[in-house]
Motif scaffolding. Structure first.
Motif, PDB file in Angstrom:
ATOM      1  N   ARG A 120       0.952  -1.123   0.001  1.00  0.00           N
ATOM      2  CA  ARG A 120      -0.013   0.113  -0.003  1.00  0.00           C
ATOM      3  C   ARG A 120       0.865   1.178  -0.027  1.00  0.00           C
ATOM      4  O   ARG A 120       1.863   1.274   0.935  1.00  0.00           O
ATOM      5  CB  ARG A 120      -0.927   0.143   1.120  1.00  0.00           C
ATOM      6  N   ILE A 121       0.679   2.130  -1.028  1.00  0.00           N
ATOM      7  CA  ILE A 121       1.365   3.214  -1.158  1.00  0.00           C
ATOM      8  C   ILE A 121       0.399   4.485  -0.867  1.00  0.00           C
ATOM      9  O   ILE A 121      -0.742   4.620  -1.530  1.00  0.00           O
ATOM     10  CB  ILE A 121       1.936   3.742  -2.533  1.00  0.00           C
ATOM     11  N   GLU A 122       0.434   5.291   0.353  1.00  0.00           N
ATOM     12  CA  GLU A 122      -0.403   6.233   0.679  1.00  0.00           C
ATOM     13  C   GLU A 122       0.315   7.772   0.396  1.00  0.00           C
ATOM     14  O   GLU A 122       1.304   7.923   0.803  1.00  0.00           O
ATOM     15  CB  GLU A 122      -0.515   6.427   2.141  1.00  0.00           C
ATOM     16  N   ARG A 130       0.267   9.744  10.381  1.00  0.00           N
ATOM     17  CA  ARG A 130      -1.253   9.494  10.510  1.00  0.00           C
ATOM     18  C   ARG A 130      -1.678  10.931  11.106  1.00  0.00           C
ATOM     19  O   ARG A 130      -2.845  11.293  11.358  1.00  0.00           O
ATOM     20  CB  ARG A 130      -1.701   8.416  11.388  1.00  0.00           C
ATOM     21  N   GLY A 131      -0.842  11.772  12.091  1.00  0.00           N
ATOM     22  CA  GLY A 131      -1.322  12.929  12.828  1.00  0.00           C
ATOM     23  C   GLY A 131      -1.561  14.055  11.806  1.00  0.00           C
ATOM     24  O   GLY A 131      -1.845  15.124  12.086  1.00  0.00           O
ATOM     25  N   GLY A 166      -7.087   4.016   7.168  1.00  0.00           N
ATOM     26  CA  GLY A 166      -6.466   2.635   7.003  1.00  0.00           C
ATOM     27  C   GLY A 166      -6.988   1.402   7.640  1.00  0.00           C
ATOM     28  O   GLY A 166      -8.312   1.402   7.380  1.00  0.00           O
ATOM     29  N   ASP A 167      -6.235   0.648   8.279  1.00  0.00           N
ATOM     30  CA  ASP A 167      -6.884  -0.705   8.564  1.00  0.00           C
ATOM     31  C   ASP A 167      -7.632  -0.364   9.835  1.00  0.00           C
ATOM     32  O   ASP A 167      -8.396  -1.256  10.195  1.00  0.00           O
ATOM     33  CB  ASP A 167      -5.625  -1.621   8.850  1.00  0.00           C
ATOM     34  N   ALA A 173     -11.563  -1.723   5.395  1.00  0.00           N
ATOM     35  CA  ALA A 173     -12.101  -2.729   5.489  1.00  0.00           C
ATOM     36  C   ALA A 173     -13.608  -2.569   4.738  1.00  0.00           C
ATOM     37  O   ALA A 173     -14.333  -3.525   4.526  1.00  0.00           O
ATOM     38  CB  ALA A 173     -12.786  -3.228   6.982  1.00  0.00           C
ATOM     39  N   ARG A 174     -14.212  -1.282   4.294  1.00  0.00           N
ATOM     40  CA  ARG A 174     -15.029  -1.192   3.633  1.00  0.00           C
ATOM     41  C   ARG A 174     -15.056  -0.914   2.187  1.00  0.00           C
ATOM     42  O   ARG A 174     -15.808  -0.220   1.623  1.00  0.00           O
ATOM     43  CB  ARG A 174     -16.024  -0.005   4.406  1.00  0.00           C
TER      44      ARG A 174
END
Length: 581
Positions: free
Chosen positions: A374-376, A427-428, A494-495, A500-501
């Motif tokens: 996964r590349i964000e 993530r922050g 993310g996870d 998940a959706r």
């Protein structure tokens, strides 16, 4: 003896092909084109300017071929002072990455008075286009349509229609691309502003209104007999169904298309069939292409407006208008009804409602159930030494003098920068606010991807430098189609939640996907096409300012690269030394 053996082998292969692969029986063709790119005077919106045309035409000639055909374009650069390349937008270039037409990535720019031959297979039917991919030459008019029909003997398309109309949409600036590029790179920064006109098939009208009867205080546009900007007329017959092939090659503008009193059934997106759905209008971003079906079931004594307006930005450009001419009515007879109104520019609920309805038609290959990587990619606007840049994970893309394809294939040490781009970001990070640290740096943004791995890419939009500003960005991937797994608002979790959706049941296959303001878009693709491929925002000034990355896939598996594609920069020395590419 050798000839007899060769003849026997050829005959055996032909017989096997005819027996086991029926599509081989209807032999694919090589379609040859000889083009010269040059500057010329033209009046796209009734104001004469200099643009870039092909063989004296604007837009460039339409290429029409059948799936499996080989397209051969012998392209001469007739520009006097700059290079040129052409990208075949949506064509995957399987086995021919050097023909992708991206300067400094897949090939050297073609020098003035030199000729380069593009040779590639159009592998699947659909609505495509081509355009310049050097500097901002697309914004100067270097583009045209590319349509691929179903191969002879193959299964017909899953919808029926009686006729076909093509709409190539674009925007147009009176200021030259050179002035624009200098402004974008200047200190202080000078933004290009909004386009002066919107064009349909290269035609528009500046500072006048075709629909003057419905717009008080405006002057009716007569175009003064200038055929270069005469309103486009689409002739149709009553009670027929027409396929409208629509593509957008705009430099900046996101658009909305509607046809007065007519419903539109969306059936294709970016060369892939979608589950049909009916709408009043469609949003189309730069790099998108669609096929929509229109049935001429309205009053046959009237003509109707085709209207194209601006979305996603404060509209300062008048809508483009064309006439849907119900024969035998006169083409000059203006429609009795007012043009359809474009939705409010910032009505993103309207845009998302349309985009979220685009799903794969039954029979479309599903995505792999899981990914290997996964590349964000966080998309931000930043400052660097007083200049304004767009950055991905805090790195603004710059391209080298030596094309990546040749330098990586030859193993040149200078091909890769020491600073490798990051696969993710903190993530922050608060995507709703201007960057706390607006500084950035430049780099190649080259992601090395192993052969046949499944890659997820999450495109994360954020606030720009100014407070409460986040823009629409359509991202285009070269060399592949990808599955659009989902969209979301705010930061991707993310996870912890969003992964998940994602839609793994019927996601659409596309080559261009939009990211909405303050939102994210997740895509998945299989790295099964060795080469070096651009992945970037399709808005010209944004790419010019650094909004893009490079995917280098299994370059060691690429076949022999034509020397003409890489004989510039550092590869010249290697070639002169006798190294084989």
């Amino acid at each position: 003896m050798r000839f007899s053996l060769l003849f026997f082998v050829c005959c055996t292969l032909m017989a096997w092909c005819s027996r086991l692969l029926p599509q081989c029986a209807a032999a694919a063709k090589a379609r040859h084109f000889k083009w010269e790119v040059s500057n010329m005077f033209w009046s796209p919106d009734c104001e004469e300017k200099v643009l870039i045309g092909i063989n004296g035409q604007f837009p460039g000639p339409t290429i029409r071929a059948k799936a499996g055909d080989t397209v051969v374009v012998e392209l001469k650069n007739g520009l006097h002072t700059e290079g040129v390349v052409i990208h075949w937008h949506g064509i995957r270039q399987i086995g021919t990455p050097w023909a992708d037409g991206t300067a400094s990535i897949s090939q050297c720019a073609i020098n003035p008075e030199e000729t380069f031959t593009y040779r590639f297979v159009v592998d699947k039917p659909g609505t495509y286009f081509y355009h310049g991919h050097y500097g901002m030459q697309r914004a100067a008019g270097l583009y045209g349509s590319l349509i691929v029909d179903v191969a002879d003997g193959e299964q017909e398309e899953p919808f029926k229609y009686d006729g076909e109309l093509s709409l190539l949409l674009s925007d147009w600036y009176h200021e030259s691309i050179y002035t624009q590029m200098v402004g974008l790179s200047s200190k202080p920064f000078r933004w290009i502003g909004e386009p002066q006109s919107l064009l349909i098939n290269g035609r528009g009208q500046f500072n006048c209104s075709l629909a003057a009867a419905h717009t008080p205080g405006t002057e009716q546009c007569t175009a003064g007999g200038n055929r270069q900007c005469a309103p486009v007329v689409f002739p149709v017959r009553p009670n027929k169904t027409y396929r409208l092939r629509v593509a957008s090659t705009t430099s900046l503008a996101s658009l909305n298309l509607a046809v007065g009193n007519h419903k539109l059934t969306v059936v294709e997106a970016d060369g892939n069939y979608v589950d049909p759905f009916v709408v009043d209008d469609i949003d189309i971003y730069s790099g998108d292409s669609y096929s929509v079906l229109l049935t001429t079931d309205q009053n046959p004594s009237s003509n109707y407006w085709v209207s194209v307006g601006v979305r996603g930005r404060q509209p300062k450009t008048a809508p483009a208008l064309a006439v849907l001419n119900y024969r035998p009515n006169r083409a000059s007879r203006l429609p009795a009804l007012a043009p359809p109104a474009t939705p409010e520019w910032n009505d993103y609920a309207h845009s998302k409602a349309f985009t979220y309805r685009i799903l794969a038609r039954a029979g479309t290959p599903p995505p792999p159930a899981t990914s290997n990587r996964r590349i964000e990619l966080l998309n931000t606007q930043n400052r660097m030494d007083g200049h304004i840049k767009w950055s991905i994970n805090n790195m603004s893309m710059v391209l080298p003098a030596t094309p990546y394809l040749g330098s990586l294939k030859m193993g040149l040490k200078s091909a890769m920068s020491s600073a490798r781009p990051a696969d993710t970001f903190g993530r922050g990070y608060d995507v709703t606010q201007p960057p706390a640290n607006p500084n950035t740096t430049v780099g190649g943004n080259v992601y090395v991807i192993e052969h046949n791995t499944t890659v997820d890419v999450v495109l994360q939009n954020a606030n720009a430098l100014a407070q409460n500003v986040s823009e629409v960005h359509p991202w285009h991937l070269h060399g592949h189609d990808f599955w659009v797994l989902g969209y979301g608002d705010g930061a991707f979790l993310g996870d912890a939640g969003d992964a998940a959706r994602l839609n793994l049941k019927n996601p659409p296959l596309r080559n261009t996907a939009v990211i909405f303001p303050y939102g994210w878009t997740a895509i998945r693709f299989v790295a099964d096409n060795p080469g070096v491929w651009a992945f970037h925002c399709h808005i010209e000034p944004h790419l010019h300012m650094g909004m893009g990355v490079i995917f280098a896939e299994a370059v060691d598996r690429v076949g022999e690269v034509p020397k003409a594609a890489v004989s510039c920069g550092a590869t010249v020395t290697a070639l002169m030394a006798g190294d084989h590419v």
